[in-house]
Design a protein around this motif. Structure first.
Motif, PDB file in Angstrom:
ATOM      1  N   TRP A   1       2.436   2.004 -25.795  1.00  0.00           N
ATOM      2  CA  TRP A   1       4.253   2.158 -25.015  1.00  0.00           C
ATOM      3  C   TRP A   1       4.855   2.228 -26.869  1.00  0.00           C
ATOM      4  O   TRP A   1       5.845   3.013 -26.658  1.00  0.00           O
ATOM      5  CB  TRP A   1       5.505   1.190 -24.351  1.00  0.00           C
ATOM      6  N   LYS A   2       3.270   2.082 -27.883  1.00  0.00           N
ATOM      7  CA  LYS A   2       4.393   1.206 -29.570  1.00  0.00           C
ATOM      8  C   LYS A   2       3.441   3.481 -30.156  1.00  0.00           C
ATOM      9  O   LYS A   2       4.230   3.707 -30.750  1.00  0.00           O
ATOM     10  CB  LYS A   2       3.953   0.685 -29.773  1.00  0.00           C
ATOM     11  N   ARG A   3       2.462   3.573 -29.520  1.00  0.00           N
ATOM     12  CA  ARG A   3       1.264   4.721 -29.882  1.00  0.00           C
ATOM     13  C   ARG A   3       2.074   5.346 -29.383  1.00  0.00           C
ATOM     14  O   ARG A   3       2.062   6.379 -30.428  1.00  0.00           O
ATOM     15  CB  ARG A   3      -0.558   4.239 -29.233  1.00  0.00           C
ATOM     16  N   ASP A   4       1.985   6.377 -28.953  1.00  0.00           N
ATOM     17  CA  ASP A   4       2.544   7.601 -28.476  1.00  0.00           C
ATOM     18  C   ASP A   4       3.902   7.851 -28.823  1.00  0.00           C
ATOM     19  O   ASP A   4       4.925   7.318 -28.447  1.00  0.00           O
ATOM     20  CB  ASP A   4       2.585   7.965 -26.852  1.00  0.00           C
ATOM     21  N   LYS A   5       4.163   9.508 -29.583  1.00  0.00           N
ATOM     22  CA  LYS A   5       5.606   9.175 -30.502  1.00  0.00           C
ATOM     23  C   LYS A   5       6.389  10.842 -29.296  1.00  0.00           C
ATOM     24  O   LYS A   5       7.649  10.678 -30.093  1.00  0.00           O
ATOM     25  CB  LYS A   5       5.404   9.476 -31.530  1.00  0.00           C
TER      26      LYS A   5
ATOM     27  N   ASP B   1      -7.886   0.373 -29.831  1.00  0.00           N
ATOM     28  CA  ASP B   1      -8.742   1.067 -30.706  1.00  0.00           C
ATOM     29  C   ASP B   1      -8.681   2.809 -31.208  1.00  0.00           C
ATOM     30  O   ASP B   1      -9.035   3.307 -31.897  1.00  0.00           O
ATOM     31  CB  ASP B   1      -9.647  -0.111 -31.618  1.00  0.00           C
ATOM     32  N   MET B   2      -9.943   2.963 -30.054  1.00  0.00           N
ATOM     33  CA  MET B   2     -10.276   4.266 -29.085  1.00  0.00           C
ATOM     34  C   MET B   2      -8.989   5.475 -29.135  1.00  0.00           C
ATOM     35  O   MET B   2      -9.187   6.000 -30.100  1.00  0.00           O
ATOM     36  CB  MET B   2     -11.578   4.103 -28.155  1.00  0.00           C
ATOM     37  N   ASN B   3      -8.310   4.008 -28.199  1.00  0.00           N
ATOM     38  CA  ASN B   3      -7.303   5.192 -27.836  1.00  0.00           C
ATOM     39  C   ASN B   3      -6.339   5.999 -29.764  1.00  0.00           C
ATOM     40  O   ASN B   3      -6.067   6.578 -29.763  1.00  0.00           O
ATOM     41  CB  ASN B   3      -6.135   4.436 -27.266  1.00  0.00           C
ATOM     42  N   VAL B   4      -6.050   4.823 -30.696  1.00  0.00           N
ATOM     43  CA  VAL B   4      -5.505   4.888 -31.661  1.00  0.00           C
ATOM     44  C   VAL B   4      -6.240   5.495 -32.568  1.00  0.00           C
ATOM     45  O   VAL B   4      -5.463   6.617 -32.972  1.00  0.00           O
ATOM     46  CB  VAL B   4      -5.211   2.985 -32.042  1.00  0.00           C
TER      47      VAL B   4
ATOM     48  N   ARG C   1       3.224  15.962 -27.017  1.00  0.00           N
ATOM     49  CA  ARG C   1       1.841  16.476 -27.901  1.00  0.00           C
ATOM     50  C   ARG C   1       0.644  14.766 -27.236  1.00  0.00           C
ATOM     51  O   ARG C   1      -0.192  14.871 -27.166  1.00  0.00           O
ATOM     52  CB  ARG C   1       2.027  16.422 -29.192  1.00  0.00           C
ATOM     53  N   ASP C   2       1.197  13.644 -28.355  1.00  0.00           N
ATOM     54  CA  ASP C   2       0.252  12.518 -28.121  1.00  0.00           C
ATOM     55  C   ASP C   2       0.304  11.943 -26.515  1.00  0.00           C
ATOM     56  O   ASP C   2      -1.111  11.840 -26.382  1.00  0.00           O
ATOM     57  CB  ASP C   2       1.275  10.977 -28.516  1.00  0.00           C
ATOM     58  N   ILE C   3       1.044  12.022 -26.225  1.00  0.00           N
ATOM     59  CA  ILE C   3       0.083  11.848 -24.645  1.00  0.00           C
ATOM     60  C   ILE C   3      -0.541  12.849 -24.164  1.00  0.00           C
ATOM     61  O   ILE C   3      -1.707  12.254 -23.364  1.00  0.00           O
ATOM     62  CB  ILE C   3       1.594  12.397 -23.392  1.00  0.00           C
ATOM     63  N   LEU C   4      -0.798  14.516 -24.304  1.00  0.00           N
ATOM     64  CA  LEU C   4      -1.325  15.301 -23.195  1.00  0.00           C
ATOM     65  C   LEU C   4      -2.853  15.337 -24.430  1.00  0.00           C
ATOM     66  O   LEU C   4      -4.348  15.168 -24.497  1.00  0.00           O
ATOM     67  CB  LEU C   4      -0.525  16.774 -24.061  1.00  0.00           C
ATOM     68  N   ILE C   5      -2.468  14.673 -25.408  1.00  0.00           N
ATOM     69  CA  ILE C   5      -3.773  14.409 -26.563  1.00  0.00           C
ATOM     70  C   ILE C   5      -4.746  13.530 -25.385  1.00  0.00           C
ATOM     71  O   ILE C   5      -6.281  13.496 -25.685  1.00  0.00           O
ATOM     72  CB  ILE C   5      -3.693  14.574 -28.007  1.00  0.00           C
TER      73      ILE C   5
ATOM     74  N   ARG D   1      -4.595   9.455 -34.388  1.00  0.00           N
ATOM     75  CA  ARG D   1      -5.140   9.431 -35.961  1.00  0.00           C
ATOM     76  C   ARG D   1      -5.250  10.851 -35.417  1.00  0.00           C
ATOM     77  O   ARG D   1      -5.300  12.217 -36.768  1.00  0.00           O
ATOM     78  CB  ARG D   1      -5.800   8.328 -36.254  1.00  0.00           C
ATOM     79  N   LYS D   2      -6.931  11.103 -34.780  1.00  0.00           N
ATOM     80  CA  LYS D   2      -7.347  12.579 -34.982  1.00  0.00           C
ATOM     81  C   LYS D   2      -6.299  13.987 -34.892  1.00  0.00           C
ATOM     82  O   LYS D   2      -6.341  15.145 -35.301  1.00  0.00           O
ATOM     83  CB  LYS D   2      -8.765  12.316 -33.961  1.00  0.00           C
ATOM     84  N   HIS D   3      -5.514  13.319 -34.044  1.00  0.00           N
ATOM     85  CA  HIS D   3      -4.858  14.555 -33.443  1.00  0.00           C
ATOM     86  C   HIS D   3      -2.985  14.585 -34.112  1.00  0.00           C
ATOM     87  O   HIS D   3      -2.496  15.913 -33.913  1.00  0.00           O
ATOM     88  CB  HIS D   3      -4.408  14.635 -31.868  1.00  0.00           C
ATOM     89  N   GLN D   4      -2.897  14.007 -34.860  1.00  0.00           N
ATOM     90  CA  GLN D   4      -1.709  14.110 -35.672  1.00  0.00           C
ATOM     91  C   GLN D   4      -0.936  15.823 -36.429  1.00  0.00           C
ATOM     92  O   GLN D   4       0.046  16.499 -36.174  1.00  0.00           O
ATOM     93  CB  GLN D   4      -1.614  13.182 -37.023  1.00  0.00           C
TER      94      GLN D   4
END
Length: 179
Positions: A50-54, A97-100, A57-61, A104-107
């Protein structure tokens, strides 16, 4: 519909939920697409995602990367390589941590690119599922590398269930944008 327990149900649920998710995406307004996701006001939304995805795009990735996990895990193990679903250095206790790291990888990945990547891996995952029999997907003990679960449960988690998660998150965002 309950959690799929047959190949037919798996393919149907994955297809229906993917299509429903895309219909929901098509209904997102420009405001909803341009407003950053923010669930900080809701004390019930405590999980890290809930904090990670902004944004969308973040959800699709996230969905794309979990498809990749499934595809590479199955391919490696079918080729005789003993590989865990969650890649090192992560495990089921540290997969957040992997999800984070995926995030990061897809920003710099665009929303359009994320959509295309997901579209391709969705097709790839369903094509791969088609290559297995109902027994191979939903009987325990068929593949030693799956552990105590079934291969089909991994397919369900990476597709139908994950698409439901994505829609829940999008709907919560849409609701926030109406406040």
């Amino acid at each position: 519909m309950g959690r799929p327990t047959t190949k037919t149900d798996l393919i149907n649920a994955a297809t229906i939920n993917y299509d429903n998710m895309n219909v929901l995406i098509s209904k997102l307004t420009e405001t909803e697409l341009s407003t950053p996701f923010d669930f900080s006001e809701d004390e019930k939304k405590t999980e890290a995602h809930w904090k990670r995805d902004k944004n969308l795009r973040d959800i699709l990735i996230h969905l794309y990367e979990w498809h990749q996990l499934l595809l590479t895990w199955i391919q490696a193990n079918e080729n005789g390589e003993n590989k865990s679903f969650i890649p090192e250095p992560y495990n089921w206790k540290t997969y957040g941590d992997m999800n984070v790291e995926f995030w990061r990888k897809h920003q710099s990945t665009s929303l359009e690119q994320a959509g295309e990547l997901l579209k391709k891996t969705h097709k790839d995952v369903l094509s791969l599922a088609e290559t297995f029999s109902n027994e191979e997907l939903f009987s325990k003990g068929v593949y030693k590398w799956v552990g105590g679960s079934t291969l089909g449960s991994y397919f369900v988690s990476a597709t139908a269930s994950h698409y439901e998660w994505a829609m829940k998150k999008m709907k919560a965002h849409m609701k926030n944008c109406k406040k």
